[in-house]
Motif scaffolding. Structure first.
Motif, PDB file in Angstrom:
ATOM      1  N   ILE A   1       3.859 -53.648 -48.593  1.00 36.01           N
ATOM      2  CA  ILE A   1       2.788 -53.475 -47.603  1.00 36.01           C
ATOM      3  C   ILE A   1       3.375 -53.184 -46.230  1.00 36.01           C
ATOM      4  O   ILE A   1       2.870 -52.339 -45.482  1.00 36.01           O
ATOM      5  N   ALA A   2       4.474 -53.883 -45.888  1.00 34.02           N
ATOM      6  CA  ALA A   2       5.106 -53.658 -44.579  1.00 34.02           C
ATOM      7  C   ALA A   2       5.600 -52.223 -44.465  1.00 34.02           C
ATOM      8  O   ALA A   2       5.468 -51.585 -43.407  1.00 34.02           O
ATOM      9  N   GLY A   3       6.173 -51.693 -45.533  1.00 33.87           N
ATOM     10  CA  GLY A   3       6.649 -50.318 -45.504  1.00 33.87           C
ATOM     11  C   GLY A   3       5.516 -49.327 -45.310  1.00 33.87           C
ATOM     12  O   GLY A   3       5.657 -48.343 -44.575  1.00 33.87           O
ATOM     13  N   LEU A   4       4.384 -49.591 -45.970  1.00 33.85           N
ATOM     14  CA  LEU A   4       3.224 -48.721 -45.799  1.00 33.85           C
ATOM     15  C   LEU A   4       2.710 -48.760 -44.368  1.00 33.85           C
ATOM     16  O   LEU A   4       2.304 -47.729 -43.807  1.00 33.85           O
ATOM     17  N   CYS A   5       2.729 -49.939 -43.768  1.00 34.40           N
ATOM     18  CA  CYS A   5       2.284 -50.064 -42.373  1.00 34.40           C
ATOM     19  C   CYS A   5       3.177 -49.259 -41.435  1.00 34.40           C
ATOM     20  O   CYS A   5       2.687 -48.587 -40.519  1.00 34.40           O
ATOM     21  N   VAL A   6       4.488 -49.344 -41.659  1.00 32.23           N
ATOM     22  CA  VAL A   6       5.411 -48.575 -40.822  1.00 32.23           C
ATOM     23  C   VAL A   6       5.168 -47.081 -40.993  1.00 32.23           C
ATOM     24  O   VAL A   6       5.164 -46.312 -40.017  1.00 32.23           O
ATOM     25  N   LEU A   7       4.933 -46.657 -42.234  1.00 31.01           N
ATOM     26  CA  LEU A   7       4.767 -45.240 -42.528  1.00 31.01           C
ATOM     27  C   LEU A   7       3.481 -44.685 -41.923  1.00 31.01           C
ATOM     28  O   LEU A   7       3.483 -43.607 -41.313  1.00 31.01           O
ATOM     29  N   PHE A   8       2.383 -45.422 -42.103  1.00 36.04           N
ATOM     30  CA  PHE A   8       1.081 -44.880 -41.699  1.00 36.04           C
ATOM     31  C   PHE A   8       0.622 -45.321 -40.315  1.00 36.04           C
ATOM     32  O   PHE A   8      -0.317 -44.739 -39.772  1.00 36.04           O
ATOM     33  N   LEU A   9       1.261 -46.335 -39.756  1.00 40.84           N
ATOM     34  CA  LEU A   9       0.882 -46.780 -38.414  1.00 40.84           C
ATOM     35  C   LEU A   9       1.996 -46.570 -37.401  1.00 40.84           C
ATOM     36  O   LEU A   9       1.870 -46.981 -36.252  1.00 40.84           O
ATOM     37  N   GLY A  10       3.086 -45.917 -37.840  1.00 40.16           N
ATOM     38  CA  GLY A  10       4.202 -45.692 -36.923  1.00 40.16           C
ATOM     39  C   GLY A  10       3.822 -44.850 -35.728  1.00 40.16           C
ATOM     40  O   GLY A  10       4.376 -45.013 -34.637  1.00 40.16           O
ATOM     41  N   HIS A  11       2.841 -43.938 -35.915  1.00 39.78           N
ATOM     42  CA  HIS A  11       2.442 -43.083 -34.791  1.00 39.78           C
ATOM     43  C   HIS A  11       1.870 -43.893 -33.647  1.00 39.78           C
ATOM     44  O   HIS A  11       1.943 -43.481 -32.491  1.00 39.78           O
ATOM     45  N   ALA A  12       1.325 -45.081 -33.962  1.00 42.87           N
ATOM     46  CA  ALA A  12       0.768 -45.922 -32.902  1.00 42.87           C
ATOM     47  C   ALA A  12       1.860 -46.383 -31.947  1.00 42.87           C
ATOM     48  O   ALA A  12       1.633 -46.524 -30.738  1.00 42.87           O
ATOM     49  N   GLY A  13       3.073 -46.608 -32.485  1.00 39.51           N
ATOM     50  CA  GLY A  13       4.183 -47.000 -31.631  1.00 39.51           C
ATOM     51  C   GLY A  13       4.610 -45.883 -30.699  1.00 39.51           C
ATOM     52  O   GLY A  13       4.871 -46.127 -29.511  1.00 39.51           O
ATOM     53  N   PHE A  14       4.665 -44.646 -31.200  1.00 44.34           N
ATOM     54  CA  PHE A  14       5.007 -43.508 -30.347  1.00 44.34           C
ATOM     55  C   PHE A  14       3.948 -43.308 -29.265  1.00 44.34           C
ATOM     56  O   PHE A  14       4.268 -43.046 -28.100  1.00 44.34           O
ATOM     57  N   LEU A  15       2.682 -43.446 -29.651  1.00 40.98           N
ATOM     58  CA  LEU A  15       1.609 -43.307 -28.664  1.00 40.98           C
ATOM     59  C   LEU A  15       1.684 -44.405 -27.613  1.00 40.98           C
ATOM     60  O   LEU A  15       1.432 -44.161 -26.425  1.00 40.98           O
ATOM     61  N   ALA A  16       2.051 -45.610 -28.026  1.00 41.45           N
ATOM     62  CA  ALA A  16       2.173 -46.714 -27.071  1.00 41.45           C
ATOM     63  C   ALA A  16       3.243 -46.406 -26.027  1.00 41.45           C
ATOM     64  O   ALA A  16       3.055 -46.654 -24.829  1.00 41.45           O
ATOM     65  N   PHE A  17       4.380 -45.847 -26.468  1.00 44.48           N
ATOM     66  CA  PHE A  17       5.431 -45.455 -25.519  1.00 44.48           C
ATOM     67  C   PHE A  17       4.896 -44.446 -24.516  1.00 44.48           C
ATOM     68  O   PHE A  17       5.157 -44.539 -23.316  1.00 44.48           O
ATOM     69  N   GLU A  18       4.146 -43.456 -25.008  1.00 43.86           N
ATOM     70  CA  GLU A  18       3.605 -42.436 -24.116  1.00 43.86           C
ATOM     71  C   GLU A  18       2.651 -43.034 -23.086  1.00 43.86           C
ATOM     72  O   GLU A  18       2.703 -42.696 -21.895  1.00 43.86           O
ATOM     73  N   PHE A  19       1.772 -43.923 -23.528  1.00 42.43           N
ATOM     74  CA  PHE A  19       0.814 -44.516 -22.599  1.00 42.43           C
ATOM     75  C   PHE A  19       1.499 -45.422 -21.583  1.00 42.43           C
ATOM     76  O   PHE A  19       1.109 -45.467 -20.405  1.00 42.43           O
ATOM     77  N   ILE A  20       2.525 -46.146 -22.005  1.00 40.20           N
ATOM     78  CA  ILE A  20       3.278 -46.987 -21.070  1.00 40.20           C
ATOM     79  C   ILE A  20       3.966 -46.114 -20.023  1.00 40.20           C
ATOM     80  O   ILE A  20       3.952 -46.410 -18.819  1.00 40.20           O
ATOM     81  N   ALA A  21       4.582 -45.020 -20.482  1.00 41.70           N
ATOM     82  CA  ALA A  21       5.230 -44.098 -19.544  1.00 41.70           C
ATOM     83  C   ALA A  21       4.207 -43.516 -18.579  1.00 41.70           C
ATOM     84  O   ALA A  21       4.457 -43.399 -17.370  1.00 41.70           O
ATOM     85  N   SER A  22       3.034 -43.135 -19.082  1.00 42.63           N
ATOM     86  CA  SER A  22       1.977 -42.582 -18.233  1.00 42.63           C
ATOM     87  C   SER A  22       1.547 -43.587 -17.170  1.00 42.63           C
ATOM     88  O   SER A  22       1.357 -43.231 -16.002  1.00 42.63           O
ATOM     89  N   TYR A  23       1.425 -44.842 -17.561  1.00 39.96           N
ATOM     90  CA  TYR A  23       1.004 -45.880 -16.610  1.00 39.96           C
ATOM     91  C   TYR A  23       2.036 -46.072 -15.506  1.00 39.96           C
ATOM     92  O   TYR A  23       1.696 -46.162 -14.331  1.00 39.96           O
ATOM     93  N   ARG A  24       3.300 -46.091 -15.892  1.00 39.92           N
ATOM     94  CA  ARG A  24       4.354 -46.325 -14.898  1.00 39.92           C
ATOM     95  C   ARG A  24       4.541 -45.113 -13.985  1.00 39.92           C
ATOM     96  O   ARG A  24       4.663 -45.250 -12.765  1.00 39.92           O
ATOM     97  N   VAL A  25       4.564 -43.916 -14.568  1.00 39.32           N
ATOM     98  CA  VAL A  25       4.791 -42.713 -13.772  1.00 39.32           C
ATOM     99  C   VAL A  25       3.618 -42.434 -12.844  1.00 39.32           C
ATOM    100  O   VAL A  25       3.797 -41.920 -11.734  1.00 39.32           O
ATOM    101  N   GLY A  26       2.407 -42.791 -13.268  1.00 39.59           N
ATOM    102  CA  GLY A  26       1.224 -42.508 -12.474  1.00 39.59           C
ATOM    103  C   GLY A  26       0.993 -43.443 -11.304  1.00 39.59           C
ATOM    104  O   GLY A  26       0.022 -43.277 -10.560  1.00 39.59           O
ATOM    105  N   ALA A  27       1.889 -44.395 -11.097  1.00 39.15           N
ATOM    106  CA  ALA A  27       1.674 -45.391 -10.044  1.00 39.15           C
ATOM    107  C   ALA A  27       1.607 -44.775  -8.654  1.00 39.15           C
ATOM    108  O   ALA A  27       0.841 -45.229  -7.796  1.00 39.15           O
ATOM    109  N   ASP A  28       2.388 -43.739  -8.393  1.00 33.88           N
ATOM    110  CA  ASP A  28       2.464 -43.141  -7.058  1.00 33.88           C
ATOM    111  C   ASP A  28       1.693 -41.824  -6.949  1.00 33.88           C
ATOM    112  O   ASP A  28       1.830 -41.107  -5.954  1.00 33.88           O
ATOM    113  N   ASP A  29       0.898 -41.509  -7.947  1.00 29.44           N
ATOM    114  CA  ASP A  29       0.161 -40.242  -7.930  1.00 29.44           C
ATOM    115  C   ASP A  29      -1.039 -40.337  -6.984  1.00 29.44           C
ATOM    116  O   ASP A  29      -1.632 -41.406  -6.828  1.00 29.44           O
TER     117      ASP A  29
END
Length: 293
Positions: A33-61
């Motif tokens: 089950i853990a392997g299936l979660c990594v396989l099918f929910l791994g994109h959520a981790g990549f998206l989380a990185f993007e949103f965190i980067a967006s939040y930090r970079v957008g601070a001075d916009d």
């Protein structure tokens, strides 16, 4: 090409999932089950990185970034929307709604997708345009990883086809990199051939995330990059053709938020939505299609 690539990725993931479960289920169901979660929910981790980067970079916009809770909501929504687009609409349903070019005196539309996408991205828009009886062409930008300049001919041919069917300059509807393809077309084209250009989450001044891009068009979207400076120096802005620019204050791909706006354009904000989700926002679609009239 994108449809074929994404189709193989989806089918390959399903094969890997079946092999993993068959190898581990009898020995350790939790591991399976853990392997299936990594396989099918791994994109959520990549998206989380993007949103965190967006939040930090957008601070001075100059444009105020979204709140933390709005970012969380955008991340959850994007986790649901992205698989529908990249694992179903584009790989398997990209040709399900053909271009409509029946003679019609009303204005038509040309739809231009963004990076690693194809015309299947626009399926909800195409269904609505078909229901309204409007002429439309949704392009496939090929080669998918080449220069944005390569897409000028594709855009030009689509504009000519819709104009021939309606006798009117079409409305250009562009998502992400598609807006830059439209601006590249404007360099040597007569702006009077289009009614208006609508961009949705387009990196008009590049995006911070493009620093990780390794493809030709990915590098062309880097902030302060040579390609974007060249486009800005030429007559491709809102001064030549009316632009409507939709942008989000929590975009996980095009950030900080102000890079998705143009001086002199009708810049319209959307609060708390991700890069893909904004293209399917009902208000964005309703108000954009209203520009046909």
């Amino acid at each position: 090409m994108i449809a074929r690539l994404q189709r193989w990725l989806v089918l390959g993931s399903l094969v890997i999932a079946m092999l993993w479960v068959s190898a581990w289920w009898m020995r350790s169901p939790p591991t399976a089950i853990a392997g299936l979660c990594v396989l099918f929910l791994g994109h959520a981790g990549f998206l989380a990185f993007e949103f965190i980067a967006s939040y930090r970079v957008g601070a001075d916009d100059p444009i105020q970034r979204a709140t933390v809770m709005q970012y969380v909501g955008a991340w959850l929504a994007e986790c649901c929307v992205a698989p529908r687009v990249f694992c179903w609409q584009q790989p398997f349903r990209w040709a399900s709604i053909p271009d409509r070019l029946l003679p019609d005196e009303r204005r038509g539309a040309v739809l231009i997708h963004g990076f690693v996408c194809n015309r299947g991205f626009w399926n909800p828009w195409l269904r609505e345009l078909r229901a309204r009886g409007r002429a439309f062409v949704a392009v496939n930008l090929e080669p998918p990883f080449g220069s944005i300049d390569n897409y000028v001919r594709i855009v030009d041919e689509a504009i000519a086809r819709v104009s021939a069917a309606t006798g009117r300059p079409p409305l250009l509807i562009c998502h992400s990199m598609g807006g830059l393809a439209a601006r590249a077309w404007l360099r040597d084209a007569d702006g009077a051939r289009v009614h208006r250009i609508v961009t949705i989450a387009t990196p008009h001044r590049g995006t911070w995330l493009a620093r990780f891009g390794r493809t030709v068009n990915g590098r062309e979207m880097r902030m302060d990059g040579e390609w974007l400076r060249k486009v800005d120096c030429e007559q491709t802005s809102a001064r030549q053709v009316p632009f409507t620019c939709w942008y989000s204050n929590s975009d996980n791909i095009v950030f900080p938020p102000s890079v998705a706006t143009l001086p002199g354009a009708d810049n319209r904000p959307v609060v708390g939505q991700g890069h893909v989700e904004i293209a399917f926002d009902r208000t964005v679609r309703r108000e954009t299609l209203a520009l046909l009239d």
